[in-house]
Write a protein that holds these residues in place. Sequence first.
Motif, PDB file in Angstrom:
ATOM      1  N   ARG A   1       0.846  -1.199   0.000  1.00 18.48           N
ATOM      2  CA  ARG A   1       0.000   0.000   0.000  1.00 18.48           C
ATOM      3  C   ARG A   1       0.883   1.252   0.000  1.00 18.48           C
ATOM      4  O   ARG A   1       0.657   2.183  -0.760  1.00 18.48           O
ATOM      5  N   LEU A   2       1.891   1.263   0.850  1.00 16.98           N
ATOM      6  CA  LEU A   2       2.740   2.446   0.966  1.00 16.98           C
ATOM      7  C   LEU A   2       3.563   2.656  -0.304  1.00 16.98           C
ATOM      8  O   LEU A   2       3.859   3.790  -0.683  1.00 16.98           O
TER       9      LEU A   2
ATOM     10  N   GLY B   1       2.499   2.012  -3.160  1.00 13.92           N
ATOM     11  CA  GLY B   1       1.614   2.369  -4.260  1.00 13.92           C
ATOM     12  C   GLY B   1       1.153   1.194  -5.113  1.00 13.92           C
ATOM     13  O   GLY B   1       0.488   1.379  -6.118  1.00 13.92           O
ATOM     14  N   ALA B   2       1.488  -0.017  -4.707  1.00 14.63           N
ATOM     15  CA  ALA B   2       1.065  -1.178  -5.483  1.00 14.63           C
ATOM     16  C   ALA B   2      -0.393  -1.525  -5.223  1.00 14.63           C
ATOM     17  O   ALA B   2      -1.030  -2.237  -5.999  1.00 14.63           O
ATOM     18  N   LEU B   3      -0.932  -1.039  -4.119  1.00 14.12           N
ATOM     19  CA  LEU B   3      -2.357  -1.236  -3.813  1.00 14.12           C
ATOM     20  C   LEU B   3      -3.019   0.128  -3.677  1.00 14.12           C
ATOM     21  O   LEU B   3      -2.458   1.019  -3.042  1.00 14.12           O
TER      22      LEU B   3
ATOM     23  N   GLU C   1      -6.291   2.463  -2.246  1.00 16.28           N
ATOM     24  CA  GLU C   1      -7.057   2.396  -1.007  1.00 16.28           C
ATOM     25  C   GLU C   1      -8.231   1.421  -1.147  1.00 16.28           C
ATOM     26  O   GLU C   1      -8.529   0.668  -0.220  1.00 16.28           O
TER      27      GLU C   1
ATOM     28  N   LEU D   1     -10.124   3.876   9.606  1.00 22.39           N
ATOM     29  CA  LEU D   1      -9.616   5.243   9.552  1.00 22.39           C
ATOM     30  C   LEU D   1     -10.681   6.140  10.160  1.00 22.39           C
ATOM     31  O   LEU D   1     -11.817   6.157   9.702  1.00 22.39           O
TER      32      LEU D   1
ATOM     33  N   TYR E   1      -5.811   6.608  12.325  1.00 19.50           N
ATOM     34  CA  TYR E   1      -6.317   5.244  12.196  1.00 19.50           C
ATOM     35  C   TYR E   1      -6.809   4.788  13.565  1.00 19.50           C
ATOM     36  O   TYR E   1      -6.489   5.394  14.596  1.00 19.50           O
TER      37      TYR E   1
ATOM     38  N   LYS F   1      -0.293   4.598  13.909  1.00 19.06           N
ATOM     39  CA  LYS F   1       0.079   4.966  12.545  1.00 19.06           C
ATOM     40  C   LYS F   1       0.076   3.709  11.687  1.00 19.06           C
ATOM     41  O   LYS F   1       0.510   2.644  12.155  1.00 19.06           O
ATOM     42  N   LEU F   2      -0.378   3.864  10.461  1.00 21.98           N
ATOM     43  CA  LEU F   2      -0.431   2.695   9.575  1.00 21.98           C
ATOM     44  C   LEU F   2       0.912   1.973   9.537  1.00 21.98           C
ATOM     45  O   LEU F   2       0.974   0.746   9.606  1.00 21.98           O
ATOM     46  N   VAL F   3       1.970   2.763   9.450  1.00 21.87           N
ATOM     47  CA  VAL F   3       3.299   2.153   9.314  1.00 21.87           C
ATOM     48  C   VAL F   3       3.671   1.306  10.535  1.00 21.87           C
ATOM     49  O   VAL F   3       4.490   0.398  10.439  1.00 21.87           O
TER      50      VAL F   3
ATOM     51  N   LEU G   1      -1.731   9.133   4.377  1.00 22.90           N
ATOM     52  CA  LEU G   1      -1.804   7.673   4.236  1.00 22.90           C
ATOM     53  C   LEU G   1      -0.986   6.928   5.281  1.00 22.90           C
ATOM     54  O   LEU G   1      -1.478   6.020   5.948  1.00 22.90           O
ATOM     55  N   ALA G   2       0.257   7.297   5.445  1.00 27.43           N
ATOM     56  CA  ALA G   2       1.156   6.507   6.289  1.00 27.43           C
ATOM     57  C   ALA G   2       0.862   6.689   7.781  1.00 27.43           C
ATOM     58  O   ALA G   2       0.973   5.755   8.561  1.00 27.43           O
ATOM     59  N   GLU G   3       0.455   7.902   8.161  1.00 27.36           N
ATOM     60  CA  GLU G   3       0.282   8.168   9.582  1.00 27.36           C
ATOM     61  C   GLU G   3      -1.171   8.324   9.992  1.00 27.36           C
ATOM     62  O   GLU G   3      -1.502   8.158  11.163  1.00 27.36           O
ATOM     63  N   GLY G   4      -2.021   8.715   9.052  1.00 27.15           N
ATOM     64  CA  GLY G   4      -3.446   8.800   9.356  1.00 27.15           C
ATOM     65  C   GLY G   4      -3.916  10.140   9.875  1.00 27.15           C
ATOM     66  O   GLY G   4      -5.105  10.344  10.056  1.00 27.15           O
TER      67      GLY G   4
ATOM     68  N   ALA H   1      -1.747   9.166  -6.270  1.00 26.81           N
ATOM     69  CA  ALA H   1      -0.321   8.968  -5.986  1.00 26.81           C
ATOM     70  C   ALA H   1      -0.097   8.285  -4.629  1.00 26.81           C
ATOM     71  O   ALA H   1       1.048   8.181  -4.169  1.00 26.81           O
ATOM     72  N   ASN H   2      -1.188   7.856  -3.990  1.00 30.79           N
ATOM     73  CA  ASN H   2      -1.070   7.173  -2.695  1.00 30.79           C
ATOM     74  C   ASN H   2      -0.353   7.995  -1.638  1.00 30.79           C
ATOM     75  O   ASN H   2       0.428   7.483  -0.844  1.00 30.79           O
TER      76      ASN H   2
END
Lengths: 574, 112
Positions: free
Chosen positions: A43-44, A46-48, A50, A64, A69, A114-116, B19-22, B61-62
């Motif tokens: 996802r990060l 860019g291969a997926l 949302e 989210l 999140y 955080k998603l990461v 995206l990464a942190e929300g 661009a994600n």
Amino acid sequence: MTAHDPALPPRPNSAPTIYAYDEYDRAFVRERVAEFRGQVERRLAGALTEEEFRPFRLMNGLYLQLHAYMLRVAIPYGSLTSRQMRQLAYIADKWDKGYGHFTTRQNLQYNWPKLVDVPDILEALADVDMHAIQTSGNCIRNVTADHFAGVAADELEDPRPTAEFLRQWSSAHAEFSFLPRKFKIAVSGAEHDRAAIKIHDIGLRIVKNAEGAIGYEVIVGGGLGRTPFVGKLLREFLPRADLLAYLEAILRVYNRFGRRDNKYKARIKILVHETGLDEIRAQVEAEHSAMDRAPFAYDAQELERVAAAFAPPAYESLPAHSDGFEKAKAENAEFAAFAAVNVAPHKVPGYAIVTVSLKPIGGIPGDATSAQMRALADAADTYGFGELRVSHEQNIILPHVKQDDLLALWRDLAAAGLSTANAGLISDIISCPGLDYCALATARSIPIAQAISQRFADLERQRLIGTLGIKISGCINACGHHHVGAIGILGLEKKGVESYQITLGGDPTLSASIGELLGPGVSAEEVPDVIESLVQFYLAERRDGEAFIDTWRRLGHKRFKESARREGEDGSGI
Amino acid sequence: MTRPANPKFSPKILLASDLAEGDVVFWGQDGWERDLLRAKIAYDEAEVATLDAAGKAAIAANRVVDAYLVDVTVDAAGAPAPSHFREKFRAAGPSVRRDLGKQAWLQGAGNR
Ligand code: HEM
Ligand code: SF4
């Protein structure tokens, strides 16, 4: 053992009466974490997109919300070991903001991951046999149960082995991973219903038939949300041997006939309502007769094996009454008040069940800081065989405390800000996160709960008022159970401002009922005044021993409605 | 900066979740900003279209999730404030925890 938390070595007193994962469970959870780590990476990178990623994250309990999140962690039937509680605290400190939110589904939510970081969090959960699988999505969600399971004085049988059977059956159940809508099951094994079984998709009640055999009363089609329903009796007595096959049959009927055209009509409650209970019963019975039941065959040995994992801890032989406890109550009024409200009778002589309120006056219902989580874990180790429960009322239960230890426990709890003596009282409010966190909310709910709690801060007055459930939701989805609050509050938006609808007469127990509307919405500022006027009317009218709901039932809704009118300025807002 | 207000047009900003942190981010002069005061304000349909396009591109661009336009009022100093209470909370943080969210971050306290 976890690789992360040095505070974690199991303590001598921790003999978790909780189901232990086997190697299969562990490997499965680890695989899922690894899989999700890959999905996050893609996802990060860019291969997926949302759209592609969303179902994956929801399968792992990741939402989210408004500010961040949100990760929902499953706590099967609300049972936790002290070690798990400590790990939850550790995660709150390391990857969140030092607290967690206990929910009405006996789960825990982190509001700021955080998603990461989520793959690392899931790994830390796996270290203590926990996960976030099936805490979201249209699958069978975390199975809930009576939070006094195994210890309640009024219990016929511990519901946890049944709940554990259902957990194993429903976990990663391929056929039921994409149901028309989410599916919630609750189990109770006692005389009193503390699991709200009548407002679940399926509610199971362990009962004994005329021949003395143990089986299940099966309730189906309950639920809250946009269209609230009290569940209906599908089967008066289901033999234990048929449990899994019969539930499989119900789920198959639902999976096949449940509506997929309209999200708001997709729950089984609507199917039951539209099709009719008798027709649903006929379909379930037909499916049950026709299906290959072999895979769900009852294995008495397996039940015994599972039940053994919930065997009672090594209780001491004690007299039923503790002189020390009685003396402490006589000498300390504050402790006596706590004992009167937050302590419940235990199956075993000399022991007690303690409800630790996560509703300090003016606090956020269900929130616990990491320090409080650790204090709870310590208390469980010192006084309660290392075991804790999460209740659907968003409180924590210590299920096995010696009466002799209650005073010391109370002091420890007080030091951690956890000794509020309000379990079941007017400030023991259930509240969903509402618009302070939730992306679906139409209004805030937490500040309303705080304002009511502050208005009724006087605990002596709360005891005088007695048992009274206030439940608040920030939108029609009803996560805060407002429909079944003796006083229910629903936050909505009216002309660009927050507005609150009030209902009366809801009841989540075996006598379940959906609350009736008091009138048009009121502003946030008015809510405590309206509650105050309702409470005063009740206090003036109640007869001996009546709780709010009893008086409401005796007098009728109209009288309460009129009283609210009289008390309001001119009634216009109410 | 402040512009003569067109009474028929409500100014807008573009808001999204990183995206990464929300956390909430705002489209500014040079890309995504964490500070509402740095949000670029659209005062007419053409500027709104530019914001909207920036949002769509960032989603493609994600970089962010769920980008959308929000009505704001602009004070004399040119500071935007969301008009609706929902977006007011989004831009600030939980009203019940002033120590969390943007309001804390702006004071250098939160966002550990
Ligand atoms: C991201 C946050 C949340 C979202 C998006 C969410 C979403 C929803 C939705 C859409 C429904 C209605 C389902 C339906 O009737 O078909 C619902 C119901 C419910 N949720 Fe939540 N919810 C959230 C947080 C919570 C929390 C924090 C709790 C517990 C405090 C909770 C517990 C429940 C319960 C008990 C119901 C209603 C019972 C039922 O009808 O089965 N949810 N939720
Ligand atoms: S009731 Fe509404 S506002 Fe509250 S948590 Fe559920 S979805 Fe969110």
